[in-house]
Enzyme design. Structure first.
Site, PDB file in Angstrom:
ATOM      1  N   PRO A  10       0.765  -1.241  -0.143  1.00  0.00           N
ATOM      2  CA  PRO A  10      -0.123  -0.020  -0.045  1.00  0.00           C
ATOM      3  C   PRO A  10       0.674   1.389  -0.029  1.00  0.00           C
ATOM      4  O   PRO A  10       1.731   1.290   0.586  1.00  0.00           O
ATOM      5  CB  PRO A  10      -0.761   0.014   1.145  1.00  0.00           C
ATOM      6  CG  PRO A  10      -0.312  -1.057   1.930  1.00  0.00           C
ATOM      7  CD  PRO A  10       0.537  -1.993   1.159  1.00  0.00           C
ATOM      8  N   ASN A  11       0.308   2.234  -0.791  1.00  0.00           N
ATOM      9  CA  ASN A  11       0.724   3.605  -0.733  1.00  0.00           C
ATOM     10  C   ASN A  11       2.258   3.541  -1.722  1.00  0.00           C
ATOM     11  O   ASN A  11       2.656   4.812  -2.043  1.00  0.00           O
ATOM     12  CB  ASN A  11       1.153   4.305   0.511  1.00  0.00           C
ATOM     13  CG  ASN A  11      -0.047   4.363   1.355  1.00  0.00           C
ATOM     14  OD1 ASN A  11      -1.202   4.876   0.798  1.00  0.00           O
ATOM     15  ND2 ASN A  11      -0.229   3.793   2.256  1.00  0.00           N
ATOM     16  N   ARG A  18       5.065  10.725  -2.635  1.00  0.00           N
ATOM     17  CA  ARG A  18       5.121  10.642  -1.209  1.00  0.00           C
ATOM     18  C   ARG A  18       6.325  10.710  -0.336  1.00  0.00           C
ATOM     19  O   ARG A  18       7.218   9.960  -0.583  1.00  0.00           O
ATOM     20  CB  ARG A  18       4.673   9.102  -1.013  1.00  0.00           C
ATOM     21  CG  ARG A  18       4.492   8.550   0.431  1.00  0.00           C
ATOM     22  CD  ARG A  18       4.343   7.145   0.250  1.00  0.00           C
ATOM     23  NE  ARG A  18       4.098   6.637   1.730  1.00  0.00           N
ATOM     24  CZ  ARG A  18       4.368   5.327   2.096  1.00  0.00           C
ATOM     25  NH1 ARG A  18       4.796   4.286   1.074  1.00  0.00           N
ATOM     26  NH2 ARG A  18       4.119   5.219   3.401  1.00  0.00           N
ATOM     27  N   TYR A  23      11.467   8.271   0.788  1.00  0.00           N
ATOM     28  CA  TYR A  23      11.249   7.134  -0.332  1.00  0.00           C
ATOM     29  C   TYR A  23      11.771   7.586  -1.401  1.00  0.00           C
ATOM     30  O   TYR A  23      11.942   6.604  -2.711  1.00  0.00           O
ATOM     31  CB  TYR A  23       9.695   6.981  -0.240  1.00  0.00           C
ATOM     32  CG  TYR A  23       9.161   6.365   0.977  1.00  0.00           C
ATOM     33  CD1 TYR A  23       9.530   5.181   1.436  1.00  0.00           C
ATOM     34  CD2 TYR A  23       8.307   7.037   1.732  1.00  0.00           C
ATOM     35  CE1 TYR A  23       8.981   4.617   2.828  1.00  0.00           C
ATOM     36  CE2 TYR A  23       7.599   6.478   2.640  1.00  0.00           C
ATOM     37  CZ  TYR A  23       8.116   5.724   3.398  1.00  0.00           C
ATOM     38  OH  TYR A  23       7.725   4.934   4.479  1.00  0.00           O
ATOM     39  N   ASN A  75       7.768  -5.688  -1.077  1.00  0.00           N
ATOM     40  CA  ASN A  75       7.794  -4.712  -0.019  1.00  0.00           C
ATOM     41  C   ASN A  75       6.340  -4.616   0.330  1.00  0.00           C
ATOM     42  O   ASN A  75       5.566  -4.011  -0.228  1.00  0.00           O
ATOM     43  CB  ASN A  75       8.225  -3.272  -0.725  1.00  0.00           C
ATOM     44  CG  ASN A  75       8.269  -2.270   0.273  1.00  0.00           C
ATOM     45  OD1 ASN A  75       7.566  -2.382   1.540  1.00  0.00           O
ATOM     46  ND2 ASN A  75       9.090  -1.220  -0.175  1.00  0.00           N
ATOM     47  N   ALA A  78       3.220  -0.872   4.922  1.00  0.00           N
ATOM     48  CA  ALA A  78       2.735  -1.028   6.234  1.00  0.00           C
ATOM     49  C   ALA A  78       2.087  -2.435   6.733  1.00  0.00           C
ATOM     50  O   ALA A  78       2.279  -2.509   7.587  1.00  0.00           O
ATOM     51  CB  ALA A  78       1.671   0.063   6.386  1.00  0.00           C
ATOM     52  N   HIS A  81       4.210  -4.717   8.706  1.00  0.00           N
ATOM     53  CA  HIS A  81       4.120  -4.514  10.590  1.00  0.00           C
ATOM     54  C   HIS A  81       2.752  -5.242  11.037  1.00  0.00           C
ATOM     55  O   HIS A  81       2.690  -4.935  12.204  1.00  0.00           O
ATOM     56  CB  HIS A  81       4.257  -3.193  10.795  1.00  0.00           C
ATOM     57  CG  HIS A  81       5.366  -2.481   9.980  1.00  0.00           C
ATOM     58  ND1 HIS A  81       6.858  -2.953  10.211  1.00  0.00           N
ATOM     59  CD2 HIS A  81       5.400  -1.498   9.305  1.00  0.00           C
ATOM     60  CE1 HIS A  81       7.259  -2.099   9.379  1.00  0.00           C
ATOM     61  NE2 HIS A  81       6.430  -1.229   8.905  1.00  0.00           N
ATOM     62  N   ASP A  88       1.201 -15.773   6.387  1.00  0.00           N
ATOM     63  CA  ASP A  88       0.815 -17.090   6.078  1.00  0.00           C
ATOM     64  C   ASP A  88       0.838 -17.614   4.520  1.00  0.00           C
ATOM     65  O   ASP A  88       0.889 -18.554   4.279  1.00  0.00           O
ATOM     66  CB  ASP A  88      -0.885 -17.234   6.415  1.00  0.00           C
ATOM     67  CG  ASP A  88      -0.809 -17.272   8.226  1.00  0.00           C
ATOM     68  OD1 ASP A  88       0.059 -17.338   8.783  1.00  0.00           O
ATOM     69  OD2 ASP A  88      -1.975 -17.323   8.715  1.00  0.00           O
ATOM     70  N   GLU A  99      12.486  -9.678   1.153  1.00  0.00           N
ATOM     71  CA  GLU A  99      11.861  -8.446   1.919  1.00  0.00           C
ATOM     72  C   GLU A  99      12.608  -7.330   1.421  1.00  0.00           C
ATOM     73  O   GLU A  99      13.886  -7.357   1.910  1.00  0.00           O
ATOM     74  CB  GLU A  99      11.477  -8.841   3.141  1.00  0.00           C
ATOM     75  CG  GLU A  99      10.735  -7.804   3.811  1.00  0.00           C
ATOM     76  CD  GLU A  99      10.684  -7.997   5.475  1.00  0.00           C
ATOM     77  OE1 GLU A  99      10.822  -8.955   5.965  1.00  0.00           O
ATOM     78  OE2 GLU A  99      10.367  -6.934   6.137  1.00  0.00           O
ATOM     79  N   HIS A 101      12.819  -2.979   1.971  1.00  0.00           N
ATOM     80  CA  HIS A 101      12.205  -1.765   2.240  1.00  0.00           C
ATOM     81  C   HIS A 101      13.179  -0.672   1.824  1.00  0.00           C
ATOM     82  O   HIS A 101      14.298  -0.792   1.954  1.00  0.00           O
ATOM     83  CB  HIS A 101      12.266  -1.683   3.711  1.00  0.00           C
ATOM     84  CG  HIS A 101      11.357  -2.596   4.239  1.00  0.00           C
ATOM     85  ND1 HIS A 101       9.903  -2.528   4.241  1.00  0.00           N
ATOM     86  CD2 HIS A 101      11.559  -3.912   4.984  1.00  0.00           C
ATOM     87  CE1 HIS A 101       9.382  -3.717   4.851  1.00  0.00           C
ATOM     88  NE2 HIS A 101      10.327  -4.420   5.190  1.00  0.00           N
ATOM     89  N   SER A 103      13.427   2.439   2.860  1.00  0.00           N
ATOM     90  CA  SER A 103      13.700   2.932   4.179  1.00  0.00           C
ATOM     91  C   SER A 103      14.287   2.217   4.967  1.00  0.00           C
ATOM     92  O   SER A 103      14.111   0.852   4.993  1.00  0.00           O
ATOM     93  CB  SER A 103      12.753   3.966   4.704  1.00  0.00           C
ATOM     94  OG  SER A 103      11.783   3.261   5.381  1.00  0.00           O
ATOM     95  N   ARG A 108      13.832   3.955  12.200  1.00  0.00           N
ATOM     96  CA  ARG A 108      12.548   4.868  12.075  1.00  0.00           C
ATOM     97  C   ARG A 108      11.665   4.360  13.510  1.00  0.00           C
ATOM     98  O   ARG A 108      12.250   3.986  14.516  1.00  0.00           O
ATOM     99  CB  ARG A 108      11.647   4.795  11.049  1.00  0.00           C
ATOM    100  CG  ARG A 108      12.454   5.063   9.681  1.00  0.00           C
ATOM    101  CD  ARG A 108      11.835   4.802   8.604  1.00  0.00           C
ATOM    102  NE  ARG A 108      10.679   5.721   8.486  1.00  0.00           N
ATOM    103  CZ  ARG A 108       9.573   5.653   7.377  1.00  0.00           C
ATOM    104  NH1 ARG A 108       9.792   4.623   6.407  1.00  0.00           N
ATOM    105  NH2 ARG A 108       8.507   6.466   7.548  1.00  0.00           N
ATOM    106  N   ARG A 112       7.750   0.205  13.417  1.00  0.00           N
ATOM    107  CA  ARG A 112       8.076  -0.358  12.018  1.00  0.00           C
ATOM    108  C   ARG A 112       9.466  -1.300  12.122  1.00  0.00           C
ATOM    109  O   ARG A 112      10.182  -1.875  11.227  1.00  0.00           O
ATOM    110  CB  ARG A 112       8.561   0.798  11.141  1.00  0.00           C
ATOM    111  CG  ARG A 112       7.743   1.868  10.845  1.00  0.00           C
ATOM    112  CD  ARG A 112       8.394   3.030   9.870  1.00  0.00           C
ATOM    113  NE  ARG A 112       7.360   4.050   9.921  1.00  0.00           N
ATOM    114  CZ  ARG A 112       6.361   4.080   9.098  1.00  0.00           C
ATOM    115  NH1 ARG A 112       5.972   3.233   8.189  1.00  0.00           N
ATOM    116  NH2 ARG A 112       5.702   5.308   9.216  1.00  0.00           N
TER     117      ARG A 112
HETATM  118  C1  DQA Z   1       8.440   0.568   3.853  1.00  0.00           C
HETATM  119  C2  DQA Z   1       8.546   0.879   5.216  1.00  0.00           C
HETATM  120  C3  DQA Z   1       7.021   0.876   5.840  1.00  0.00           C
HETATM  121  O1  DQA Z   1       7.181   0.895   7.350  1.00  0.00           O
HETATM  122  C4  DQA Z   1       5.980   1.949   5.474  1.00  0.00           C
HETATM  123  O2  DQA Z   1       4.908   1.535   5.991  1.00  0.00           O
HETATM  124  C5  DQA Z   1       6.058   1.819   3.837  1.00  0.00           C
HETATM  125  C6  DQA Z   1       7.255   1.822   3.274  1.00  0.00           C
HETATM  126  C7  DQA Z   1       9.495   1.038   3.106  1.00  0.00           C
HETATM  127  O3  DQA Z   1       9.783   0.638   1.765  1.00  0.00           O
HETATM  128  O4  DQA Z   1      10.540   1.695   3.616  1.00  0.00           O
HETATM  129  O5  DQA Z   1       5.010   2.204   3.246  1.00  0.00           O
HETATM  130  O6  DQA Z   1       8.173  -0.541   3.272  1.00  0.00           O
END
Ligand code: DQA
Length: 145
Positions: A10-11, A18, A23, A75, A78, A81, A88, A99, A101, A103, A108, A112
């Site tokens: 998401p996002n 953003r 990011y 990735n 959110a 977490h 699952d 995985e 990320h 950031s 942070r 997170r």
């Molecule tokens: C993220 C880190 C997450 O905590 C955050 O909610 C994101 C992006 C990252 O790529 O740094 O949306 O996964």
């Protein structure tokens, strides 16, 4: 042909606009285009998908179990977490899971610092920006070589 699935949570569709100080300025399209190029050079088939919906991400992971996908680079944003359901789904997938990320989540807020997905991931990359996805793809392609 070897197949890899890249999932963005998401996002991440807002990448580039953003919180660019966290990011980065690259858009999701920029990131995906560089991955398509890198995969093609390595002779891999790649699919990149983004969803703001937990269930859709789970459906994509479940589909990857059945279509010969060798690895998932995810990735979960959110959902990292919060989502036992994504964990699952990944536990039911037999290939490699990396995985990523953008950031460094450990630098942070404390919420997170915990990742459900890390309980399944074979590797975790955080804090390298979009380079993290390319490093993950390199690792996946090398491991299968
Ligand atoms: C993220 C880190 C997450 O905590 C955050 O909610 C994101 C992006 C990252 O790529 O740094 O949306 O996964």
């Amino acid at each position: 042909m070897n197949k890899v699935l890249v999932l963005h949570g998401p996002n991440l569709n807002l990448l580039g606009t953003r919180q660019p100080e966290i990011y980065g300025h690259e858009t999701l399209e920029d990131v995906n285009n560089s991955l398509y190029e890198q995969a093609a050079l390595g002779g891999w088939e790649i699919t990149c998908r983004q969803s703001n919906h937990e269930g859709e991400l789970i459906d994509l992971i479940q589909a990857a179990r059945l279509d010969g996908t060798a690895a998932i680079i995810i990735n979960p944003a959110a959902f990292t977490h919060t989502s036992v359901a994504i964990l699952d789904a990944l536990n039911a997938f037999e290939g490699r899971v990396i995985e990523v990320h953008l950031s460094n989540v450990h630098k942070r807020e404390s919420f997170r610092h915990h990742s459900y997905v890390s309980l399944r991931a074979d590797g975790v990359i955080a804090g390298l920006g979009s380079q993290g996805y390319r490093a993950a793809l390199e690792a996946v392609m090398q491991a299968a070589a």
